[in-house]
Design an enzyme around this catalytic site. Sequence first.
Site, PDB file in Angstrom:
ATOM      1  N   SER A 170       0.825  -1.200   0.000  1.00 42.42           N
ATOM      2  CA  SER A 170       0.000   0.000   0.000  1.00 42.42           C
ATOM      3  C   SER A 170       0.864   1.256   0.000  1.00 42.42           C
ATOM      4  O   SER A 170       1.606   1.501  -0.936  1.00 42.42           O
ATOM      5  CB  SER A 170      -0.966  -0.029   1.187  1.00 42.42           C
ATOM      6  OG  SER A 170      -1.922   0.990   1.088  1.00 42.42           O
ATOM      7  N   ASP A 325      -3.204   6.655  -3.263  1.00 39.47           N
ATOM      8  CA  ASP A 325      -1.983   6.054  -2.741  1.00 39.47           C
ATOM      9  C   ASP A 325      -1.485   5.020  -3.753  1.00 39.47           C
ATOM     10  O   ASP A 325      -2.148   4.763  -4.766  1.00 39.47           O
ATOM     11  CB  ASP A 325      -2.214   5.475  -1.345  1.00 39.47           C
ATOM     12  CG  ASP A 325      -3.104   4.249  -1.339  1.00 39.47           C
ATOM     13  OD1 ASP A 325      -3.888   4.081  -2.295  1.00 39.47           O
ATOM     14  OD2 ASP A 325      -3.036   3.459  -0.381  1.00 39.47           O
ATOM     15  N   ASP A 327      -1.344   1.811  -4.253  1.00 37.79           N
ATOM     16  CA  ASP A 327      -2.168   0.708  -4.760  1.00 37.79           C
ATOM     17  C   ASP A 327      -3.601   1.152  -5.018  1.00 37.79           C
ATOM     18  O   ASP A 327      -4.465   0.330  -5.329  1.00 37.79           O
ATOM     19  CB  ASP A 327      -2.126  -0.500  -3.825  1.00 37.79           C
ATOM     20  CG  ASP A 327      -2.808  -0.259  -2.490  1.00 37.79           C
ATOM     21  OD1 ASP A 327      -2.776   0.894  -2.012  1.00 37.79           O
ATOM     22  OD2 ASP A 327      -3.361  -1.214  -1.910  1.00 37.79           O
ATOM     23  N   ASP A 329      -6.162   2.137  -3.348  1.00 37.56           N
ATOM     24  CA  ASP A 329      -7.363   1.822  -2.573  1.00 37.56           C
ATOM     25  C   ASP A 329      -7.780   2.995  -1.691  1.00 37.56           C
ATOM     26  O   ASP A 329      -8.863   2.979  -1.106  1.00 37.56           O
ATOM     27  CB  ASP A 329      -7.189   0.543  -1.749  1.00 37.56           C
ATOM     28  CG  ASP A 329      -6.092   0.622  -0.705  1.00 37.56           C
ATOM     29  OD1 ASP A 329      -5.313   1.592  -0.709  1.00 37.56           O
ATOM     30  OD2 ASP A 329      -5.999  -0.316   0.121  1.00 37.56           O
TER      31      ASP A 329
END
Length: 600
Positions: A170, A325, A327, A329
């Site tokens: 992440s 961010d 990734d 999500d």
Amino acid sequence: MATGAETVPFDPDLAARVRAWIDDDPDAQTARHLADLLDLAGESTDDETMRIAARQELADRFAGFLEFGTAGLRGALGGGPNRMNRAVVIRTAAGLVRYLGDVLGADARPRVVIGYDARYLSDTFARDTAAVVTAAGGEALLMPRFLPTPVLAFAVRHLHADAGVMVTASHNPPQDNGYKVYLGGRVVTDAGQGVQIVPPHDAEIAARIAAVPSVTSVPRVQSGWTTLGEDVVDAYLAAVGSLATPGTPRDLRIVTTPLHGVGGELVARVLAGAGFTDLTVVPEQAQPDPAFPTVAFPNPEEPGAIDLALALADATGADLVIANDPDADRCAAAVRDPRAASAHGADSARAAGWRMLHGDEVGALLGDDVAHRLAAAGTTSGVLASSIVSSRLLARIAADHGLAYRSTLTGFKWIARVDGLAFGYEEALGYCVAPDVVRDKDGLSAALLLAQLAARVKAEGRTLVDVLDDLAVRHGLHLTDQLSARFADLAAIGATMDRVRSAPPSTLAGSPVVSVEDLARPEPGPDALPPTDGLRLLAEDGTRVVVRPSGTEPKVKCYLEVIVPVTGEGPDPVGDARRTARARLDAVRDDVAAALGLEG
């Protein structure tokens, strides 16, 4: 003359464990690095400082296995059991597929869909997982390329997979990677289908990982899994695109940044597909780069992370900044707020009033928007949900629209499994605006609804700040903040929590504390939360404080909220209420800092 440190022999047990790991390591690079450290830790160098550092590094790398929990795995890359590497991933995949087989039965063929981002070794870890699942008789479905986490979460339910694996860390620093696990298909069939794992699944998987004797013992194949085509990406985009409202305004200039992550292409396709054509991406951050070269930490919440986007927005006259961010999500948003403008700003963007909206502000905007969408569709059965550390404004919005509200423990593993969920969020920039599409936070669908809302109010001559003002007038101005205490000694975290439990503040900003709830001992009831380490304080004037240890860092975190009614006939009653709330919140912060022993 030899020093005392030079005459102390290297721990033979640790040396033996390092050699055994090297012999079992499937990655020649990490094996070679461990061998070099082992040489330095022995007698191969006369440099005492290097010898001590090598011994300390090996002791840390072999201080147990990287812990598998509800967040899966996350840690620094490197050799050894306490790092993210191919050996740890192969063992984890073996434990996961054994768990699936035990749950489904020996004759079942578990289906596992596997995604990955563009971090260092993410694609390698994904292929290792596919190799283990396939060799164990499972059906491994590998995503076609690096993609955002929400696409993997979508694919778990779309492809009726029994489990999903997403290789990502992440918004962690570049040296980290991670391994998230979702369960669905035949393994989880209730409202938690397609959601990240919760107890007891995590412990049961961890037990099977621990039972893997060696990497060598884990069967792997070189081929045989299915690499999915672009149709899974197209299906995700079509599902998210269905959230767009046809015929609504699209005159909005948007600056986007994926912060060197994997969301840039898809957020552009989502927005353009919905009719937003005035899009500009921050060029320095547009392409995936695991080094994240322009930011100290690739997290939109971190100071400086979106400075390039704010500068570009100011230079181009943009209406909205959207930052995902790495990734994708999570979704951050920034707007021009006249109250934040200052002639003394350190840069032109902030001087012009550009500021990032707090996660609670975006949560309120999206929650209210989803509630209006439900009303327009004639639906009153949806549930709005947020975590216990998020603002209580969403509960008031839900009540105003005749909708149910639920409070959950932190993390989308809890929020996304609320039965009947229509919208969920947590203050750390995570939003689930379409649970029927993705049962997790999704920064791409959130970006679409936020852009659509901003365009609609712009057509009315208003901004998102005006919508927030409307909510403040209707429900009171809810202002939130956070106070964190970092500890070098992990034992001090428990001692700090014990101290606050035994002697909580008696007042918060002068208002008497009327309720102290130990979240480790929740009151029984139909809406009772699972026990968690934390404390919730409520003052007579509605001020709330939640104190809890961080789940990912050596910190005690305190989440503060004050509520001030918007009254008065002045030129800016909301601004007046905000200033009052800010002063009260600062006083609450001082009281909580004193309770934590942080004075001075």
